[in-house]
Design an enzyme around this catalytic site. Sequence first.
Site, mmCIF file in Angstrom:
data_model
loop_
_atom_site.group_PDB
_atom_site.id
_atom_site.type_symbol
_atom_site.label_atom_id
_atom_site.label_comp_id
_atom_site.label_asym_id
_atom_site.label_seq_id
_atom_site.Cartn_x
_atom_site.Cartn_y
_atom_site.Cartn_z
ATOM 1 N N ASP A 68 0.846 -1.202 0.000
ATOM 2 C CA ASP A 68 0.000 0.000 0.000
ATOM 3 C C ASP A 68 0.882 1.253 0.000
ATOM 4 O OD1 ASP A 68 -2.520 -1.605 0.639
ATOM 5 O OD2 ASP A 68 -1.235 -2.075 2.336
ATOM 6 N N HIS B 263 -4.713 -3.443 6.430
ATOM 7 C CA HIS B 263 -4.496 -3.677 4.989
ATOM 8 C C HIS B 263 -5.855 -4.075 4.411
ATOM 9 C CE1 HIS B 263 -2.790 -4.899 1.228
ATOM 10 N NE2 HIS B 263 -3.141 -6.153 1.405
#
Length: 326
Positions: A159, A187
């Site tokens: 990410d 996440h």
Amino acid sequence: MKTPVKIAVSGAAGQISYALLFRIIAGDLLGPDQPVSLSLLEVPQAVGNLEGVAMELADCAAPLLQDVSCHSDPERAFEGADLVFLVGAQPRGPGMERRDLMEVNAGIFSVQGRALNAAARRTVKVLVVGNPVNTNALITRANAPDLPPENFAAMTRLDHNRAVSQLAARTGRRIREVEGVIIWGNHSTTQYPDIRHATIGGQPALELVGHAWYEQTFIGTIQHRGAEVIRVRGKSSAASGANAALEHMRDWVFGLPAGRWTSMAVCSDGSYGIEPGLMFSYPVEIREGRWRIVQGLAIDDFSRERIRASEGEILRERDMVRHLLP
Ligand code: NAD
Ligand code: LMR
């Protein structure tokens, strides 16, 4: 000749591992003069395929590869391991959320946590890659009570890298010019990619990209990028995930330059008001193989609301796996 570092990888016949193992033996993880010993773990029905991967590793004639062993017993695989990548878990398909994997994947991590507790080196670094990562890392850590909590992390580096890449593309600047990005939380789609402390070429990133693009486009793009890759590619991200795992572990081992940070989901000590013990993605500095949560960053109402929302989701996930937390 240096002593080989023992690296265990679970899910070693899967697609992420296929993109990871060959970079490890090429020296991309520990450098060009550090030999490695690979210990590969799979479910019994995939050990045949795993032997094929081991053949290919041998066929590289990589000078850094000391030896490869294949296992279906986690305790054997983790015996004496210095670094462990827990990749082995089912990926999601189109239309699924990562938390939909909880039922199939969570049990894997209680078994492997116990195996790490029994067999890994006490200084082992364990990176959880299999989804849902934050909760799987919590389960792993909870089942390894004799290992220090700081030995465990879950991966939000992908990410983080996605955020850096989007910012560079938006501003036409180089990747290296982007600093200070933070991924907070889970996440998942509640993660909060924060650029309030980020700079691009030394200038405030938020001023360069503008609030409207940041709030209406950027945040959602990062939160949904994994699903978008699955929609377009037809499969869950693999090479970018392997790259992120490698970079996460490399930075953890070698550290970061002073004043720089990256994002890692680590055991909360209550920093920024997050419930202690949760595996929460924070900005971390890393020195001499140890991470430390960056302290003292100003958090405005916009950020606080999003950080809280992600914490709420991780707490709900924890409730779903209470039976796996001794
Ligand atoms: P894959 O299906 O190609 O490979 C997974 C492998 O794990 C399979 O070979 C399977 O046999 C093995 N496995 C399953 N249970 C196991 C167990 N108990 N012990 C050992 N091995 C086991 O999947 P993939 O694409 O390599 O993805 C693996 C995981 O990583 C998925 O959960 C995926 O969602 C996750 N992922 C996370 C990130 C992240 O940013 N954190 C990024 C990409 C993928
Ligand atoms: C990703 O972020 O690409 C991975 O977590 C895979 C997924 O399911 O999105």
